[in-house]
Design a protein around this motif. Sequence first.
Motif, PDB file in Angstrom:
ATOM      1  N   LYS A  57      12.011   6.970  -5.938  1.00  0.00           N
ATOM      2  CA  LYS A  57      12.368   8.131  -6.743  1.00  0.00           C
ATOM      3  C   LYS A  57      12.583   9.337  -5.845  1.00  0.00           C
ATOM      4  N   SER A  58      13.431  10.245  -6.311  1.00  0.00           N
ATOM      5  CA  SER A  58      13.714  11.469  -5.574  1.00  0.00           C
ATOM      6  C   SER A  58      12.799  12.584  -6.059  1.00  0.00           C
ATOM      7  N   SER A  59      12.102  13.218  -5.134  1.00  0.00           N
ATOM      8  CA  SER A  59      11.291  14.376  -5.523  1.00  0.00           C
ATOM      9  C   SER A  59      12.188  15.614  -5.654  1.00  0.00           C
ATOM     10  N   GLU A  64      14.191  11.069 -10.262  1.00  0.00           N
ATOM     11  CA  GLU A  64      15.256  10.141 -10.608  1.00  0.00           C
ATOM     12  C   GLU A  64      15.220   8.949  -9.657  1.00  0.00           C
ATOM     13  N   ASP A  65      15.465   7.730 -10.177  1.00  0.00           N
ATOM     14  CA  ASP A  65      15.549   6.535  -9.338  1.00  0.00           C
ATOM     15  C   ASP A  65      16.779   6.635  -8.450  1.00  0.00           C
ATOM     16  N   ILE A  66      16.597   6.478  -7.147  1.00  0.00           N
ATOM     17  CA  ILE A  66      17.733   6.623  -6.224  1.00  0.00           C
ATOM     18  C   ILE A  66      17.988   5.379  -5.379  1.00  0.00           C
ATOM     19  N   GLY A  67      17.162   4.372  -5.501  1.00  0.00           N
ATOM     20  CA  GLY A  67      17.370   3.144  -4.738  1.00  0.00           C
ATOM     21  C   GLY A  67      16.225   2.173  -4.963  1.00  0.00           C
ATOM     22  N   LEU A 105       7.823   8.869   3.114  1.00  0.00           N
ATOM     23  CA  LEU A 105       7.573   8.456   1.729  1.00  0.00           C
ATOM     24  C   LEU A 105       6.224   8.949   1.239  1.00  0.00           C
ATOM     25  N   GLU A 106       6.133   9.119  -0.069  1.00  0.00           N
ATOM     26  CA  GLU A 106       4.854   9.438  -0.689  1.00  0.00           C
ATOM     27  C   GLU A 106       4.538   8.340  -1.699  1.00  0.00           C
ATOM     28  N   LEU A 107       3.395   7.721  -1.529  1.00  0.00           N
ATOM     29  CA  LEU A 107       2.948   6.668  -2.447  1.00  0.00           C
ATOM     30  C   LEU A 107       1.855   7.226  -3.338  1.00  0.00           C
ATOM     31  N   THR A 108       2.011   7.045  -4.623  1.00  0.00           N
ATOM     32  CA  THR A 108       0.960   7.400  -5.577  1.00  0.00           C
ATOM     33  C   THR A 108       0.813   6.228  -6.530  1.00  0.00           C
TER      34      THR A 108
END
Length: 142
Positions: A57-59, A64-67, A105-108
């Motif tokens: 997702k784009s921050s 939004e899903d981007i890939g 990347l940020e993982l949550t």
Amino acid sequence: MKTIKPAILGTLMVPAFMFAAGSVNAEESTTTMEATYLTETPENTFHADALTGNQVKSSVEDDEDIGTITDLVIGEDGQINAVVVGVGGFLGMGEKNVAIKWDSLELTKNEDDDDYVITVNASEDALEAAEEYNRNEDEDNK
């Protein structure tokens, strides 16, 4: 004179036996290392399939899903260096792979289903404009 020869011979043989014994012990210590095993997933770890196939997702663009993550680039030290994200295209046609460094990347964790939400500070346009990742070049250098 007969007693001197065995004494000299014995004196020379002791170091040779000690050297040989030390070499055997050194070989045993390097070849007898046993594998260690896990019976469950350690805390604060995850499996590769928790990432591959997930949307990025784009921050920048309101999540939004981007890939989609298609692969991981892992160093010989076992650390993830980058994720390969398929971007653009339609239904897999015309898609290209872009490698995003792991630190970008940020993982949550999603509290609802314990899945990971992966976000990057980039837009879909930025990923589509990025240079394509070519996995074959990596394999040629080995």
